[in-house]
Structure formats: structure tokens, C-alpha cells
Design a protein around this motif. Structure first.
Motif, PDB file in Angstrom:
ATOM      1  N   VAL A 104      48.557  23.815  48.961  1.00  0.00           N
ATOM      2  CA  VAL A 104      49.075  23.299  50.232  1.00  0.00           C
ATOM      3  C   VAL A 104      50.583  23.121  50.152  1.00  0.00           C
ATOM      4  N   ASN A 105      51.191  23.069  51.333  1.00  0.00           N
ATOM      5  CA  ASN A 105      52.605  22.743  51.419  1.00  0.00           C
ATOM      6  C   ASN A 105      52.738  21.227  51.506  1.00  0.00           C
ATOM      7  N   TYR A 106      53.554  20.674  50.620  1.00  0.00           N
ATOM      8  CA  TYR A 106      53.790  19.238  50.592  1.00  0.00           C
ATOM      9  C   TYR A 106      55.254  19.039  50.235  1.00  0.00           C
ATOM     10  N   ARG A 107      55.969  18.309  51.033  1.00  0.00           N
ATOM     11  CA  ARG A 107      57.399  18.055  50.856  1.00  0.00           C
ATOM     12  C   ARG A 107      58.193  19.358  50.739  1.00  0.00           C
ATOM     13  N   GLY A 108      57.845  20.328  51.528  1.00  0.00           N
ATOM     14  CA  GLY A 108      58.609  21.564  51.590  1.00  0.00           C
ATOM     15  C   GLY A 108      58.353  22.544  50.465  1.00  0.00           C
ATOM     16  N   ALA A 109      57.318  22.315  49.679  1.00  0.00           N
ATOM     17  CA  ALA A 109      57.013  23.224  48.580  1.00  0.00           C
ATOM     18  C   ALA A 109      55.503  23.409  48.481  1.00  0.00           C
ATOM     19  N   ALA A 110      55.100  24.514  47.860  1.00  0.00           N
ATOM     20  CA  ALA A 110      53.678  24.770  47.658  1.00  0.00           C
ATOM     21  C   ALA A 110      53.216  24.036  46.398  1.00  0.00           C
ATOM     22  N   TRP A 111      52.115  23.296  46.539  1.00  0.00           N
ATOM     23  CA  TRP A 111      51.563  22.507  45.434  1.00  0.00           C
ATOM     24  C   TRP A 111      50.105  22.888  45.213  1.00  0.00           C
ATOM     25  N   ASP A 112      49.680  22.828  43.948  1.00  0.00           N
ATOM     26  CA  ASP A 112      48.260  22.931  43.636  1.00  0.00           C
ATOM     27  C   ASP A 112      47.655  21.558  43.886  1.00  0.00           C
ATOM     28  N   VAL A 113      46.455  21.558  44.465  1.00  0.00           N
ATOM     29  CA  VAL A 113      45.764  20.310  44.752  1.00  0.00           C
ATOM     30  C   VAL A 113      44.375  20.402  44.148  1.00  0.00           C
ATOM     31  N   GLU A 114      43.965  19.318  43.499  1.00  0.00           N
ATOM     32  CA  GLU A 114      42.626  19.263  42.919  1.00  0.00           C
ATOM     33  C   GLU A 114      41.922  18.033  43.471  1.00  0.00           C
ATOM     34  N   LEU A 115      40.684  18.204  43.849  1.00  0.00           N
ATOM     35  CA  LEU A 115      39.882  17.118  44.399  1.00  0.00           C
ATOM     36  C   LEU A 115      39.312  16.283  43.265  1.00  0.00           C
ATOM     37  N   ALA A 116      39.466  14.973  43.340  1.00  0.00           N
ATOM     38  CA  ALA A 116      38.950  14.067  42.313  1.00  0.00           C
ATOM     39  C   ALA A 116      37.421  14.146  42.287  1.00  0.00           C
ATOM     40  N   THR A 117      36.851  13.821  41.171  1.00  0.00           N
ATOM     41  CA  THR A 117      35.403  13.875  40.981  1.00  0.00           C
ATOM     42  C   THR A 117      34.678  12.997  41.995  1.00  0.00           C
ATOM     43  N   GLY A 118      33.659  13.556  42.632  1.00  0.00           N
ATOM     44  CA  GLY A 118      32.830  12.805  43.564  1.00  0.00           C
ATOM     45  C   GLY A 118      33.387  12.695  44.967  1.00  0.00           C
ATOM     46  N   GLU A 119      34.504  13.313  45.253  1.00  0.00           N
ATOM     47  CA  GLU A 119      35.108  13.229  46.588  1.00  0.00           C
ATOM     48  C   GLU A 119      34.638  14.388  47.465  1.00  0.00           C
ATOM     49  N   PRO A 120      34.485  14.137  48.773  1.00  0.00           N
ATOM     50  CA  PRO A 120      34.011  15.194  49.682  1.00  0.00           C
ATOM     51  C   PRO A 120      35.115  16.193  50.016  1.00  0.00           C
ATOM     52  N   GLU A 121      34.701  17.407  50.328  1.00  0.00           N
ATOM     53  CA  GLU A 121      35.659  18.451  50.696  1.00  0.00           C
ATOM     54  C   GLU A 121      35.916  18.517  52.198  1.00  0.00           C
ATOM     55  N   ASP A 122      35.251  17.685  52.984  1.00  0.00           N
ATOM     56  CA  ASP A 122      35.354  17.814  54.441  1.00  0.00           C
ATOM     57  C   ASP A 122      36.220  16.737  55.097  1.00  0.00           C
ATOM     58  N   ALA A 123      37.048  16.051  54.372  1.00  0.00           N
ATOM     59  CA  ALA A 123      37.801  14.931  54.941  1.00  0.00           C
ATOM     60  C   ALA A 123      39.051  15.365  55.695  1.00  0.00           C
ATOM     61  N   GLN A 124      39.624  16.487  55.411  1.00  0.00           N
ATOM     62  CA  GLN A 124      40.863  16.998  56.006  1.00  0.00           C
ATOM     63  C   GLN A 124      42.098  16.214  55.535  1.00  0.00           C
ATOM     64  N   VAL A 125      42.093  14.881  55.634  1.00  0.00           N
ATOM     65  CA  VAL A 125      43.239  14.078  55.203  1.00  0.00           C
ATOM     66  C   VAL A 125      42.902  13.449  53.850  1.00  0.00           C
ATOM     67  N   TYR A 126      43.800  13.641  52.881  1.00  0.00           N
ATOM     68  CA  TYR A 126      43.575  13.168  51.518  1.00  0.00           C
ATOM     69  C   TYR A 126      44.760  12.332  51.053  1.00  0.00           C
ATOM     70  N   GLU A 127      44.469  11.464  50.109  1.00  0.00           N
ATOM     71  CA  GLU A 127      45.495  10.593  49.538  1.00  0.00           C
ATOM     72  C   GLU A 127      45.728  10.988  48.083  1.00  0.00           C
ATOM     73  N   ILE A 128      46.974  11.079  47.693  1.00  0.00           N
ATOM     74  CA  ILE A 128      47.327  11.454  46.326  1.00  0.00           C
ATOM     75  C   ILE A 128      47.123  10.241  45.415  1.00  0.00           C
ATOM     76  N   THR A 129      46.345  10.435  44.346  1.00  0.00           N
ATOM     77  CA  THR A 129      46.096   9.341  43.408  1.00  0.00           C
ATOM     78  C   THR A 129      46.706   9.589  42.035  1.00  0.00           C
ATOM     79  N   GLU A 130      47.052  10.836  41.750  1.00  0.00           N
ATOM     80  CA  GLU A 130      47.568  11.149  40.416  1.00  0.00           C
ATOM     81  C   GLU A 130      48.322  12.462  40.464  1.00  0.00           C
ATOM     82  N   LEU A 131      49.275  12.632  39.570  1.00  0.00           N
ATOM     83  CA  LEU A 131      49.970  13.897  39.388  1.00  0.00           C
ATOM     84  C   LEU A 131      49.757  14.358  37.957  1.00  0.00           C
TER      85      LEU A 131
END
Length: 151
Positions: A104-131
Motif C-alpha cells: 500500500v501507499n503510506y506517507r507517499g511511499a509504497a510499503w509492505d503490510v502484514e496482517l497480525a495473527t488472528g486479524e480479519p482481512e475484511d476490515a478495510q481500515v487498519y491500525e499500525i501496531t509494529e514496524l
């Protein structure tokens, strides 16, 4: 009171003032040692006993503080600490997942995003918990009305 006893009271006052600036309790514990030495001075103890009382009380107070809940700070890993990394807690939109990963694009750059264990893929809006390096680890946003940041 003899002028020598004034030393301990001034020391305690200075330490309390510095404590107010620093925000820790350790200087306050050392100030308690100064107060105990001043009381020993009033009781007629010699200089060597005063210093021993100051050191003993300050040490005991610091050890007691260290063992209390106020002395034990929970340290977060830097990769999960919002005080270290300002991206922690920010939200972003992830429209499509592929095997729990996305780009995804985040802060003007392309970033890899990984879904935390046990989280749904259908939420659309996600919160960053770790880098992890250049990969954002996200969880589904708990706020349904959260706005995605910096798309």
C-alpha cells in the motif's frame, strides 16, 4: 540549630526541586536520606554517623522504590513503541490482501503490510501496531469511523 545541620536541609530542598523537574522519584528518595541525616544531626550525631544515616536511608528508600510498582517500568520494544516510532497507532486503508500480505501507499511511499495473527482481512481500515524493517504490521482498526492516514 548549628550551621552544619543546615547543609542537610538545603540538600533535601535542592533535591526535591530537582525532582520536580526530572519527574522520577529517585531524587526524592535521596532527599529522604538528607532529612534523616538532618534529624540525626539534631539528635547530636557526629558527621560520620550523619553521612552513614543519609546513605543508609537513601539506599533503603531507592531499593524500596525500585521494588514497588512505581520503580518498575514496562519497557516496550522499539518496534512497537509509539514514543519511538510515530507511525504506531496510525491508520491506513488496505483494499486487497494476498496471503495476509499487501502493498500500500503510506506517507507517499509504497510499503509492505502484514496482517497480525488472528486479524480479519475484511476490515478495510487498519491500525499500525509494529514496524519490522520496512514492513508495517497491522490490526483491524477498532474505530469504525477512523480515517485512513496519509494515503
Amino acid at each position: 540549630m548549628a550551621p552544619g545541620g543546615l547543609f542537610w536541609w538545603i540538600g533535601a530542598g535542592v533535591l526535591v526541586a530537582l525532582e520536580l523537574i526530572s519527574g522520577t522519584f529517585y531524587l526524592l528518595m535521596i532527599a529522604l536520606g538528607c532529612v534523616a541525616a538532618a534529624i540525626a544531626r539534631i539528635a547530636g550525631a557526629g558527621a560520620d554517623v550523619q553521612f552513614a544515616v543519609a546513605a543508609g536511608v537513601a539506599l533503603a528508600a531507592v531499593v524500596a522504590l525500585r521494588r514497588s510498582r512505581f520503580g518498575r517500568r514496562k519497557r516496550k520494544e522499539a518496534s512497537r513503541n509509539p514514543d519511538v516510532n510515530l507511525d504506531i497507532g496510525q491508520t491506513l486503508n488496505v483494499p486487497v490482501w494476498s496471503e495476509r500480505r499487501a502493498r500500500v501507499n503510506y506517507r507517499g511511499a509504497a510499503w509492505d503490510v502484514e496482517l497480525a495473527t488472528g486479524e480479519p482481512e475484511d476490515a478495510q481500515v487498519y491500525e499500525i501496531t509494529e514496524l519490522r524493517g520496512s514492513c508495517l504490521i497491522v490490526v483491524a482498526s477498532r474505530h469504525a469511523s477512523a480515517k485512513a492516514g496519509a494515503l
